[in-house]
Scaffold this motif. Structure first.
Motif, PDB file in Angstrom:
ATOM      1  N   ALA A 150     -14.438 -12.324  -6.605  1.00 21.38           N
ATOM      2  CA  ALA A 150     -13.934 -12.125  -7.964  1.00 21.38           C
ATOM      3  C   ALA A 150     -13.493 -10.675  -8.174  1.00 21.38           C
ATOM      4  O   ALA A 150     -12.450 -10.417  -8.792  1.00 21.38           O
ATOM      5  N   VAL A 151     -14.268  -9.726  -7.642  1.00 17.83           N
ATOM      6  CA  VAL A 151     -13.863  -8.319  -7.733  1.00 17.83           C
ATOM      7  C   VAL A 151     -12.551  -8.122  -6.978  1.00 17.83           C
ATOM      8  O   VAL A 151     -11.643  -7.437  -7.460  1.00 17.83           O
ATOM      9  N   GLY A 152     -12.430  -8.742  -5.803  1.00 13.35           N
ATOM     10  CA  GLY A 152     -11.179  -8.681  -5.043  1.00 13.35           C
ATOM     11  C   GLY A 152     -10.004  -9.229  -5.845  1.00 13.35           C
ATOM     12  O   GLY A 152      -8.903  -8.661  -5.816  1.00 13.35           O
ATOM     13  N   CYS A 153     -10.222 -10.316  -6.563  1.00 11.96           N
ATOM     14  CA  CYS A 153      -9.166 -10.880  -7.416  1.00 11.96           C
ATOM     15  C   CYS A 153      -8.794  -9.908  -8.534  1.00 11.96           C
ATOM     16  O   CYS A 153      -7.611  -9.752  -8.861  1.00 11.96           O
ATOM     17  N   ALA A 154      -9.794  -9.244  -9.112  1.00 14.13           N
ATOM     18  CA  ALA A 154      -9.532  -8.263 -10.170  1.00 14.13           C
ATOM     19  C   ALA A 154      -8.670  -7.119  -9.629  1.00 14.13           C
ATOM     20  O   ALA A 154      -7.693  -6.700 -10.275  1.00 14.13           O
ATOM     21  N   VAL A 155      -9.023  -6.641  -8.436  1.00  8.27           N
ATOM     22  CA  VAL A 155      -8.246  -5.556  -7.839  1.00  8.27           C
ATOM     23  C   VAL A 155      -6.834  -6.039  -7.515  1.00  8.27           C
ATOM     24  O   VAL A 155      -5.855  -5.313  -7.727  1.00  8.27           O
ATOM     25  N   GLU A 156      -6.701  -7.255  -7.028  1.00  6.77           N
ATOM     26  CA  GLU A 156      -5.363  -7.796  -6.744  1.00  6.77           C
ATOM     27  C   GLU A 156      -4.533  -7.873  -8.027  1.00  6.77           C
ATOM     28  O   GLU A 156      -3.338  -7.561  -8.016  1.00  6.77           O
ATOM     29  N   ASN A 157      -5.139  -8.291  -9.135  1.00  8.22           N
ATOM     30  CA  ASN A 157      -4.412  -8.310 -10.411  1.00  8.22           C
ATOM     31  C   ASN A 157      -3.897  -6.917 -10.754  1.00  8.22           C
ATOM     32  O   ASN A 157      -2.748  -6.744 -11.162  1.00  8.22           O
ATOM     33  N   LEU A 158      -4.767  -5.917 -10.617  1.00  9.11           N
ATOM     34  CA  LEU A 158      -4.375  -4.535 -10.889  1.00  9.11           C
ATOM     35  C   LEU A 158      -3.250  -4.129  -9.933  1.00  9.11           C
ATOM     36  O   LEU A 158      -2.228  -3.587 -10.358  1.00  9.11           O
ATOM     37  N   TRP A 159      -3.434  -4.411  -8.661  1.00  6.93           N
ATOM     38  CA  TRP A 159      -2.495  -3.989  -7.626  1.00  6.93           C
ATOM     39  C   TRP A 159      -1.108  -4.596  -7.837  1.00  6.93           C
ATOM     40  O   TRP A 159      -0.096  -3.900  -7.752  1.00  6.93           O
ATOM     41  N   THR A 160      -1.048  -5.878  -8.118  1.00  5.37           N
ATOM     42  CA  THR A 160       0.261  -6.503  -8.310  1.00  5.37           C
ATOM     43  C   THR A 160       0.903  -6.057  -9.619  1.00  5.37           C
ATOM     44  O   THR A 160       2.122  -6.130  -9.763  1.00  5.37           O
ATOM     45  N   SER A 161       0.108  -5.563 -10.557  1.00 11.98           N
ATOM     46  CA  SER A 161       0.653  -5.065 -11.828  1.00 11.98           C
ATOM     47  C   SER A 161       1.293  -3.688 -11.673  1.00 11.98           C
ATOM     48  O   SER A 161       2.078  -3.273 -12.529  1.00 11.98           O
ATOM     49  N   LEU A 213     -17.471  -0.847  -3.992  1.00 11.42           N
ATOM     50  CA  LEU A 213     -16.647  -1.576  -3.022  1.00 11.42           C
ATOM     51  C   LEU A 213     -15.416  -0.772  -2.619  1.00 11.42           C
ATOM     52  O   LEU A 213     -14.527  -1.292  -1.954  1.00 11.42           O
ATOM     53  N   GLY A 214     -15.356   0.483  -3.057  1.00 10.18           N
ATOM     54  CA  GLY A 214     -14.264   1.339  -2.613  1.00 10.18           C
ATOM     55  C   GLY A 214     -13.621   2.106  -3.737  1.00 10.18           C
ATOM     56  O   GLY A 214     -14.057   2.066  -4.892  1.00 10.18           O
ATOM     57  N   LEU A 215     -12.566   2.809  -3.352  1.00  8.72           N
ATOM     58  CA  LEU A 215     -11.795   3.616  -4.290  1.00  8.72           C
ATOM     59  C   LEU A 215     -10.359   3.125  -4.278  1.00  8.72           C
ATOM     60  O   LEU A 215      -9.808   2.817  -3.218  1.00  8.72           O
ATOM     61  N   PHE A 216      -9.772   3.055  -5.464  1.00 10.16           N
ATOM     62  CA  PHE A 216      -8.368   2.672  -5.576  1.00 10.16           C
ATOM     63  C   PHE A 216      -7.596   3.890  -6.054  1.00 10.16           C
ATOM     64  O   PHE A 216      -7.860   4.433  -7.127  1.00 10.16           O
ATOM     65  N   TYR A 217      -6.660   4.352  -5.231  1.00  9.69           N
ATOM     66  CA  TYR A 217      -5.830   5.505  -5.545  1.00  9.69           C
ATOM     67  C   TYR A 217      -4.520   4.991  -6.132  1.00  9.69           C
ATOM     68  O   TYR A 217      -3.925   4.061  -5.586  1.00  9.69           O
ATOM     69  N   LEU A 218      -4.062   5.609  -7.219  1.00  8.89           N
ATOM     70  CA  LEU A 218      -2.779   5.179  -7.753  1.00  8.89           C
ATOM     71  C   LEU A 218      -2.022   6.335  -8.384  1.00  8.89           C
ATOM     72  O   LEU A 218      -2.606   7.315  -8.834  1.00  8.89           O
ATOM     73  N   SER A 225       0.851  -1.181   0.000  1.00  5.22           N
ATOM     74  CA  SER A 225       0.000   0.000   0.000  1.00  5.22           C
ATOM     75  C   SER A 225       0.891   1.237   0.000  1.00  5.22           C
ATOM     76  O   SER A 225       1.774   1.366   0.842  1.00  5.22           O
ATOM     77  N   VAL A 226       0.649   2.104  -0.975  1.00  9.60           N
ATOM     78  CA  VAL A 226       1.345   3.387  -1.044  1.00  9.60           C
ATOM     79  C   VAL A 226       0.264   4.456  -0.967  1.00  9.60           C
ATOM     80  O   VAL A 226      -0.638   4.496  -1.810  1.00  9.60           O
ATOM     81  N   TYR A 227       0.352   5.313   0.034  1.00 13.42           N
ATOM     82  CA  TYR A 227      -0.700   6.282   0.308  1.00 13.42           C
ATOM     83  C   TYR A 227      -0.463   7.598  -0.431  1.00 13.42           C
ATOM     84  O   TYR A 227       0.656   7.909  -0.847  1.00 13.42           O
ATOM     85  N   THR A 228      -1.523   8.371  -0.574  1.00 16.94           N
ATOM     86  CA  THR A 228      -1.514   9.561  -1.422  1.00 16.94           C
ATOM     87  C   THR A 228      -0.465  10.588  -1.020  1.00 16.94           C
ATOM     88  O   THR A 228       0.013  11.331  -1.874  1.00 16.94           O
ATOM     89  N   GLN A 229      -0.076  10.655   0.244  1.00 21.96           N
ATOM     90  CA  GLN A 229       0.917  11.656   0.638  1.00 21.96           C
ATOM     91  C   GLN A 229       2.274  11.415  -0.022  1.00 21.96           C
ATOM     92  O   GLN A 229       3.111  12.311  -0.063  1.00 21.96           O
ATOM     93  N   PHE A 230       2.469  10.209  -0.585  1.00 20.43           N
ATOM     94  CA  PHE A 230       3.738   9.899  -1.242  1.00 20.43           C
ATOM     95  C   PHE A 230       3.671  10.045  -2.766  1.00 20.43           C
ATOM     96  O   PHE A 230       4.668   9.871  -3.449  1.00 20.43           O
ATOM     97  N   PHE A 231       2.497  10.328  -3.299  1.00 18.71           N
ATOM     98  CA  PHE A 231       2.356  10.446  -4.753  1.00 18.71           C
ATOM     99  C   PHE A 231       3.009  11.722  -5.262  1.00 18.71           C
ATOM    100  O   PHE A 231       2.999  12.751  -4.595  1.00 18.71           O
ATOM    101  N   TYR A 264      -3.379   2.102  -3.371  1.00 22.67           N
ATOM    102  CA  TYR A 264      -4.060   1.402  -2.285  1.00 22.67           C
ATOM    103  C   TYR A 264      -5.562   1.468  -2.478  1.00 22.67           C
ATOM    104  O   TYR A 264      -6.095   2.343  -3.158  1.00 22.67           O
ATOM    105  N   TRP A 265      -6.221   0.513  -1.855  1.00 24.50           N
ATOM    106  CA  TRP A 265      -7.667   0.357  -1.920  1.00 24.50           C
ATOM    107  C   TRP A 265      -8.254   0.870  -0.615  1.00 24.50           C
ATOM    108  O   TRP A 265      -7.891   0.412   0.468  1.00 24.50           O
ATOM    109  N   SER A 266      -9.165   1.812  -0.723  1.00 25.60           N
ATOM    110  CA  SER A 266      -9.841   2.379   0.441  1.00 25.60           C
ATOM    111  C   SER A 266     -11.328   2.098   0.307  1.00 25.60           C
ATOM    112  O   SER A 266     -11.892   2.253  -0.774  1.00 25.60           O
ATOM    113  N   SER A 267     -11.961   1.696   1.395  1.00 24.15           N
ATOM    114  CA  SER A 267     -13.392   1.383   1.321  1.00 24.15           C
ATOM    115  C   SER A 267     -14.145   2.008   2.490  1.00 24.15           C
ATOM    116  O   SER A 267     -14.592   1.319   3.401  1.00 24.15           O
TER     117      SER A 267
END
Length: 186
Positions: free
Chosen positions: A114-125, A158-163, A10-16, A134-137
């Protein structure tokens, strides 16, 4: 792939940084998400990508969701500062939705997984592009069906993903021993 899994963090917005993320990279991340496993091929993930001025719309939608749940004029200056800061600091915000199979041909938890798996695919990519996220809900965003503006009756946020690109320090990420979480039955 194992190195990408182990590098997920998880990398939070203050580091972007302010560096924008190219649309082709966002598309590649969403393509990775789209390859998640899912029972009965329902592909229950839906994403709304907010960048640039689109984040102003996200801000308005979040306020709308909050006030639909809590009542008119309940959004506070404190909440505005917190969420507005997240949106401002993040080059990309992806709203994550469960798009429930209208026939309800399988249990909801399987589609949430399945949605969690989709987010994990995105996250590990993210690691492939030197991005963080990071995923915030927040509860008020993820409570009920149909709360999100223009969401279908069978959709649930199911939440917001910040990247974004980041300058986060390397921090120790302790994990307990996997062997302590497994029971072998032979």
């Amino acid at each position: 792939m194992l190195s990408h899994i182990k590098n997920r963090r998880s990398v939070y917005t203050q580091f972007f940084t302010d560096k924008p993320v190219d649309k082709a990279i966002i598309s590649a991340l969403l393509d990775a998400a789209n390859h998640a496993p899912n029972h009965k091929k329902t592909e229950p993930w839906r994403f709304r990508v907010y960048t640039g001025n689109g984040k102003k719309q996200l801000h308005e939608e979040v306020i709308s969701v909050f006030e639909t749940l809590r009542g008119p004029d309940t959004w506070s200056e404190k909440l505005d500062k917190k969420f507005g800061g997240f949106f401002t600091k993040s080059p990309v915000v992806i709203a994550i939705f469960l798009h429930r199979d209208p026939a309800e041909s399988l249990p909801e938890w399987e589609e949430v997984a399945a949605v969690g798996c989709a987010v994990e695919n995105l996250w590990t990519s993210l690691d492939s592009y030197k991005l963080g996220g990071y995923w915030s809900s927040p509860t008020f965003l993820c409570d009920s069906y149909g709360q999100w503006p223009s969401a279908a009756d069978n959709e649930k946020c199911l939440g917001l993903f910040y990247l974004g690109y980041h300058e986060a320090p390397e921090l120790p990420r302790q994990r307990g021993d996997w062997e302590e979480k497994v029971t072998w039955i032979e």
